[in-house]
Design a protein around this motif. Structure first.
Motif, PDB file in Angstrom:
ATOM      1  N   PRO A 176      -3.326  31.662  -4.065  1.00  0.00           N
ATOM      2  CA  PRO A 176      -3.524  30.214  -3.969  1.00  0.00           C
ATOM      3  C   PRO A 176      -2.201  29.527  -3.617  1.00  0.00           C
ATOM      4  O   PRO A 176      -1.156  29.857  -4.173  1.00  0.00           O
ATOM      5  N   ALA A 177      -2.269  28.601  -2.685  1.00  0.00           N
ATOM      6  CA  ALA A 177      -1.047  27.924  -2.227  1.00  0.00           C
ATOM      7  C   ALA A 177      -1.363  26.460  -1.894  1.00  0.00           C
ATOM      8  O   ALA A 177      -2.478  26.112  -1.500  1.00  0.00           O
ATOM      9  N   HIS A 178      -0.322  25.606  -2.048  1.00  0.00           N
ATOM     10  CA  HIS A 178      -0.448  24.175  -1.737  1.00  0.00           C
ATOM     11  C   HIS A 178       0.844  23.672  -1.106  1.00  0.00           C
ATOM     12  O   HIS A 178       1.937  24.158  -1.451  1.00  0.00           O
ATOM     13  N   LEU A 179       0.688  22.774  -0.204  1.00  0.00           N
ATOM     14  CA  LEU A 179       1.848  22.046   0.329  1.00  0.00           C
ATOM     15  C   LEU A 179       1.828  20.662  -0.320  1.00  0.00           C
ATOM     16  O   LEU A 179       0.877  19.890  -0.166  1.00  0.00           O
ATOM     17  N   VAL A 180       2.889  20.331  -1.074  1.00  0.00           N
ATOM     18  CA  VAL A 180       2.983  19.045  -1.784  1.00  0.00           C
ATOM     19  C   VAL A 180       3.948  18.134  -1.017  1.00  0.00           C
ATOM     20  O   VAL A 180       5.119  18.509  -0.823  1.00  0.00           O
ATOM     21  N   VAL A 181       3.438  16.996  -0.584  1.00  0.00           N
ATOM     22  CA  VAL A 181       4.254  15.994   0.121  1.00  0.00           C
ATOM     23  C   VAL A 181       4.389  14.799  -0.818  1.00  0.00           C
ATOM     24  O   VAL A 181       3.388  14.199  -1.234  1.00  0.00           O
ATOM     25  N   GLY A 182       5.624  14.443  -1.164  1.00  0.00           N
ATOM     26  CA  GLY A 182       5.869  13.319  -2.085  1.00  0.00           C
ATOM     27  C   GLY A 182       6.666  12.202  -1.438  1.00  0.00           C
ATOM     28  O   GLY A 182       7.571  12.452  -0.630  1.00  0.00           O
ATOM     29  N   PHE A 183       6.304  10.971  -1.818  1.00  0.00           N
ATOM     30  CA  PHE A 183       6.998   9.773  -1.291  1.00  0.00           C
ATOM     31  C   PHE A 183       7.439   8.910  -2.464  1.00  0.00           C
ATOM     32  O   PHE A 183       6.688   8.704  -3.434  1.00  0.00           O
ATOM     33  N   ASP A 184       8.659   8.418  -2.366  1.00  0.00           N
ATOM     34  CA  ASP A 184       9.222   7.533  -3.395  1.00  0.00           C
ATOM     35  C   ASP A 184       8.718   6.109  -3.138  1.00  0.00           C
ATOM     36  O   ASP A 184       9.331   5.335  -2.397  1.00  0.00           O
ATOM     37  N   MET A 185       7.601   5.726  -3.765  1.00  0.00           N
ATOM     38  CA  MET A 185       7.015   4.412  -3.537  1.00  0.00           C
ATOM     39  C   MET A 185       7.843   3.300  -4.162  1.00  0.00           C
ATOM     40  O   MET A 185       7.916   2.182  -3.624  1.00  0.00           O
ATOM     41  N   SER A 186       8.464   3.591  -5.322  1.00  0.00           N
ATOM     42  CA  SER A 186       9.258   2.544  -5.977  1.00  0.00           C
ATOM     43  C   SER A 186      10.428   2.121  -5.104  1.00  0.00           C
ATOM     44  O   SER A 186      10.775   0.937  -5.050  1.00  0.00           O
ATOM     45  N   ALA A 187      11.061   3.085  -4.394  1.00  0.00           N
ATOM     46  CA  ALA A 187      12.181   2.730  -3.528  1.00  0.00           C
ATOM     47  C   ALA A 187      11.710   1.889  -2.348  1.00  0.00           C
ATOM     48  O   ALA A 187      12.343   0.884  -1.972  1.00  0.00           O
ATOM     49  N   GLN A 188      10.607   2.301  -1.742  1.00  0.00           N
ATOM     50  CA  GLN A 188      10.107   1.545  -0.586  1.00  0.00           C
ATOM     51  C   GLN A 188       9.602   0.155  -1.008  1.00  0.00           C
ATOM     52  O   GLN A 188       9.852  -0.838  -0.320  1.00  0.00           O
ATOM     53  N   ARG A 189       8.906   0.098  -2.135  1.00  0.00           N
ATOM     54  CA  ARG A 189       8.460  -1.215  -2.609  1.00  0.00           C
ATOM     55  C   ARG A 189       9.639  -2.065  -3.052  1.00  0.00           C
ATOM     56  O   ARG A 189       9.610  -3.290  -2.928  1.00  0.00           O
ATOM     57  N   GLY A 190      10.674  -1.401  -3.574  1.00  0.00           N
ATOM     58  CA  GLY A 190      11.876  -2.139  -3.964  1.00  0.00           C
ATOM     59  C   GLY A 190      12.518  -2.834  -2.776  1.00  0.00           C
ATOM     60  O   GLY A 190      13.049  -3.951  -2.899  1.00  0.00           O
ATOM     61  N   LEU A 191      12.501  -2.160  -1.611  1.00  0.00           N
ATOM     62  CA  LEU A 191      13.046  -2.805  -0.408  1.00  0.00           C
ATOM     63  C   LEU A 191      12.265  -4.068  -0.052  1.00  0.00           C
ATOM     64  O   LEU A 191      12.851  -5.099   0.316  1.00  0.00           O
ATOM     65  N   VAL A 192      10.930  -3.973  -0.165  1.00  0.00           N
ATOM     66  CA  VAL A 192      10.103  -5.152   0.143  1.00  0.00           C
ATOM     67  C   VAL A 192      10.381  -6.266  -0.859  1.00  0.00           C
ATOM     68  O   VAL A 192      10.520  -7.448  -0.488  1.00  0.00           O
ATOM     69  N   LEU A 193      10.462  -5.917  -2.154  1.00  0.00           N
ATOM     70  CA  LEU A 193      10.725  -6.936  -3.163  1.00  0.00           C
ATOM     71  C   LEU A 193      12.128  -7.527  -3.012  1.00  0.00           C
ATOM     72  O   LEU A 193      12.340  -8.723  -3.250  1.00  0.00           O
ATOM     73  N   GLU A 194      13.075  -6.685  -2.618  1.00  0.00           N
ATOM     74  CA  GLU A 194      14.419  -7.199  -2.366  1.00  0.00           C
ATOM     75  C   GLU A 194      14.406  -8.178  -1.195  1.00  0.00           C
ATOM     76  O   GLU A 194      15.066  -9.234  -1.229  1.00  0.00           O
ATOM     77  N   SER A 195      13.643  -7.841  -0.164  1.00  0.00           N
ATOM     78  CA  SER A 195      13.501  -8.753   0.966  1.00  0.00           C
ATOM     79  C   SER A 195      12.839 -10.057   0.527  1.00  0.00           C
ATOM     80  O   SER A 195      13.221 -11.144   0.971  1.00  0.00           O
ATOM     81  N   LEU A 196      11.846  -9.932  -0.377  1.00  0.00           N
ATOM     82  CA  LEU A 196      11.187 -11.135  -0.888  1.00  0.00           C
ATOM     83  C   LEU A 196      12.170 -12.010  -1.661  1.00  0.00           C
ATOM     84  O   LEU A 196      12.138 -13.242  -1.559  1.00  0.00           O
ATOM     85  N   GLY A 197      13.059 -11.384  -2.450  1.00  0.00           N
ATOM     86  CA  GLY A 197      14.067 -12.154  -3.176  1.00  0.00           C
ATOM     87  C   GLY A 197      14.985 -12.916  -2.242  1.00  0.00           C
ATOM     88  O   GLY A 197      15.305 -14.099  -2.461  1.00  0.00           O
ATOM     89  N   ARG A 198      15.441 -12.229  -1.164  1.00  0.00           N
ATOM     90  CA  ARG A 198      16.294 -12.916  -0.194  1.00  0.00           C
ATOM     91  C   ARG A 198      15.534 -14.067   0.489  1.00  0.00           C
ATOM     92  O   ARG A 198      16.091 -15.138   0.736  1.00  0.00           O
ATOM     93  N   TYR A 199      14.253 -13.800   0.771  1.00  0.00           N
ATOM     94  CA  TYR A 199      13.447 -14.844   1.409  1.00  0.00           C
ATOM     95  C   TYR A 199      13.324 -16.068   0.495  1.00  0.00           C
ATOM     96  O   TYR A 199      13.448 -17.221   0.951  1.00  0.00           O
ATOM     97  N   LEU A 200      13.080 -15.812  -0.811  1.00  0.00           N
ATOM     98  CA  LEU A 200      12.949 -16.932  -1.739  1.00  0.00           C
ATOM     99  C   LEU A 200      14.255 -17.715  -1.854  1.00  0.00           C
ATOM    100  O   LEU A 200      14.233 -18.954  -1.974  1.00  0.00           O
ATOM    101  N   ALA A 201      15.383 -17.006  -1.837  1.00  0.00           N
ATOM    102  CA  ALA A 201      16.673 -17.696  -1.900  1.00  0.00           C
ATOM    103  C   ALA A 201      16.866 -18.574  -0.665  1.00  0.00           C
ATOM    104  O   ALA A 201      17.298 -19.746  -0.762  1.00  0.00           O
ATOM    105  N   ILE A 202      16.549 -18.009   0.511  1.00  0.00           N
ATOM    106  CA  ILE A 202      16.667 -18.799   1.747  1.00  0.00           C
ATOM    107  C   ILE A 202      15.674 -19.961   1.740  1.00  0.00           C
ATOM    108  O   ILE A 202      15.992 -21.081   2.169  1.00  0.00           O
TER     109      ILE A 202
END
Length: 538
Positions: A176-202
């Protein structure tokens, strides 16, 4: 002091400027929040969709590689994966090794090959996290399904991972074998939230700048309203002369100030007329009231003859006061819009009827100088009232048997090009005449010419005539010289809506020498401006 400042602040906060500014800022803030929130929400949705597509892509590439077979020793790593190899993969380790050496994970992506429940190969150089920790392997073993790609979220410390578990089957290798593909969602969502923070400041900075600009602009736009408010605060019945400065009349706010000034002018005129009415009434009623008081004090109540004589005097004075009050009320009503009620007047029959009514005023040589024919728009009752008032004045200032003549004719009015036609109605007499110095002021209230000082009357008759003429859009004038009688002419503009222009027909022979002739067409006499409403000869 503090209370005054607080009241001033409350007034400013309730002002149009503050309300408009608050509305503008609220709308702008709502628009910025809506646009920014919707944009960043769509970016988060795009992150989820991109991860899903990457997992599907990895599964597809692994499947194509397994179907193609291993690369030859001289093959390029970028060789087409759809090409068919000479032999299929016989070993899972070889398949995973080949796949991981030809695949480059993204910045927030890690790939792990699990064979027989144990980690075999991992590619996590750029992602900063690994998938071979026991908790992650336990979650993969629990969620995996044979023949089905499973996608789920997994918490790894402070990271939120999204894992895709892809089952791998080889005919030559039954492990039995599996290929596991993982993505760091918190980092990618953090970029969006960081962009939202800059947008709110502007956006906040934009609101501040926009608020300052709007404060200045709204202040300039609402400045007339502010001046209007301050003017209303300073206006009192004792000071109605203030006006709101108007800088631009082509705007709604400027037009509001113009209308407000017009309203103030009408109110001021109303107060002035009211004061004038009270002053006139007080002035003219003082004398008859004094007479009443004096006669009552001197009357011998035990002498029937004295009582009867006093009663007659009192009734005469009361009648004079009643006439005076009626005249004052009539002049007060002259400023109302319904003072005249125009209708159709047939000039010929009206002039005949008015002359017959005038004959009852006194034994004079009554004549008709000219009889106009045609229909005009006027208030017949007020017009009759004005002519009979002029006829009554003529009777007062003439002797029995003297000539008093009436007439009516059309004229061209002003000699200016395009001037409309006018109707002239006149009354002439052969009395003592009026001095030139008195001809301007006899139309004022209670004014009298020198020749009329001994004649009984209230001094309001000519003022009433002038008010009636002005209400019809016309005026009244006088031509006279001492010893040669006087001619009073009421001039009214003809209705331009198609009424027949009056035509004059001679109705009497020319007056004898020494008598004033009727006024020629278009010859202006001497008289007050149409807006003046006072008298003298009555």
């Amino acid at each position: 002091m503090a209370g005054t400042r607080w009241e001033r602040l409350r007034t400013e906060l309730r002002s149009v400027r503050s309300r408009v500014l608050a509305t503008v800022l609220a709308v702008l803030a709502a628009a910025l929040l809506l646009v920014g929130g919707l944009t960043h929400y769509l970016r988060l949705v795009d992150v989820d969709e991109s991860v899903r597509q990457d997992i599907v892509q990895e599964a597809g590439e692994l499947q194509r590689l397994a179907q193609r077979g291993p690369l030859g020793p001289d093959a390029s790593p970028t060789e087409d994966l759809d090409a068919t190899a000479e032999e299929p993969f016989a070993d899972l380790d070889q398949l995973f090794y080949t796949f991981l050496t030809t695949t480059v994970p993204g910045e927030y992506e890690a790939i792990l090959a699990v064979v027989d429940g144990e980690p075999a190969f991992e590619h996590a150089d750029r992602s900063g996290f690994q998938l071979d920790d026991p908790a992650t392997l336990a979650a993969v073993a629990e969620r995996s399904r044979p023949g089905q790609t499973v996608v789920f979220d997994h918490r790894q410390g402070e990271r939120q991972l999204r894992l895709g578990v892809i089952p791998v089957d080889l005919a030559a290798d039954d492990r039995p074998a599996h290929l596991v593909v993982g993505f760091d969602m918190s980092a990618q969502r953090g970029l969006v939230l960081e962009s939202l923070g800059r947008y709110l400041a502007i956006a906040g900075l934009t609101l501040v700048v926009a608020g300052l600009a709007a404060y200045v602009l709204v202040g300039r736009v609402t400045a007339p309203i502010t001046r209007l408010r301050r003017a209303t605060e300073q206006i009192s019945p004792d000071d109605l002369g203030r006006r709101v400065p108007v800088t631009r009349e082509d705007s709604d706010v400027g037009q509001l100030a113009v209308n407000f000034n017009g309203m103030l002018a009408r109110i001021e005129a109303g107060f002035r007329q009211q004061r004038q009415f009270l002053d006139d009434a007080a002035h003219e009623l003082r004398t008859p009231l004094t007479i009443l008081h004096g006669n009552l004090e001197l009357m011998d109540e035990h002498d029937p003859a004295d009582v009867a004589e006093t009663r007659a005097v009192l009734l005469d004075e009361i009648g004079r006061m009643n006439r005076l009050v009626e005249d004052l009320l009539l002049l007060a009503k002259a400023q109302r819009a319904d003072f005249v009620r125009p209708g159709t007047v047939d000039l010929g029959p009206w002039l005949d009827t008015t002359l017959e009514r005038a004959r009852a005023l006194g034994e004079r040589d009554w004549r008709l100088d000219a009889r106009a024919e045609g229909l005009v728009r006027a208030d017949e009752q007020r017009l009759t009232q004005a002519v009979l008032q002029l006829a009554a004045n003529a009777v007062k200032f003439s002797a029995p048997g003297d000539v008093v003549a009436l007439g009516a004719a059309g004229s061209t009015g002003s000699a200016a090009p395009g001037a409309g036609r006018e109707l002239e109605i006149w009354v002439r007499d052969t009395g003592p005449g009026i001095a030139e110095a008195d001809q301007q002021r006899i139309f004022e209230r209670f004014a009298r010419a020198e020749t009329g000082r001994t004649v009984e009357g209230s001094g309001l008759g000519l003022a009433i005539v002038a008010a009636i003429a002005h209400a019809h859009g016309g005026d009244v004038r006088v031509r006279s010289r001492p010893g040669a009688g006087a001619t009073f002419t009421v001039r009214l503009p003809l209705d331009p809506a198609g009424r027949a222009a009056p035509t004059a027909a001679p109705a009497a022979p020319a007056p004898p020498a020494g008598e004033p002739a009727p006024p020629p067409d278009g010859t202006p006499g001497t008289g007050p401006h149409p807006s003046r409403t006072h008298e003298s000869r009555k």
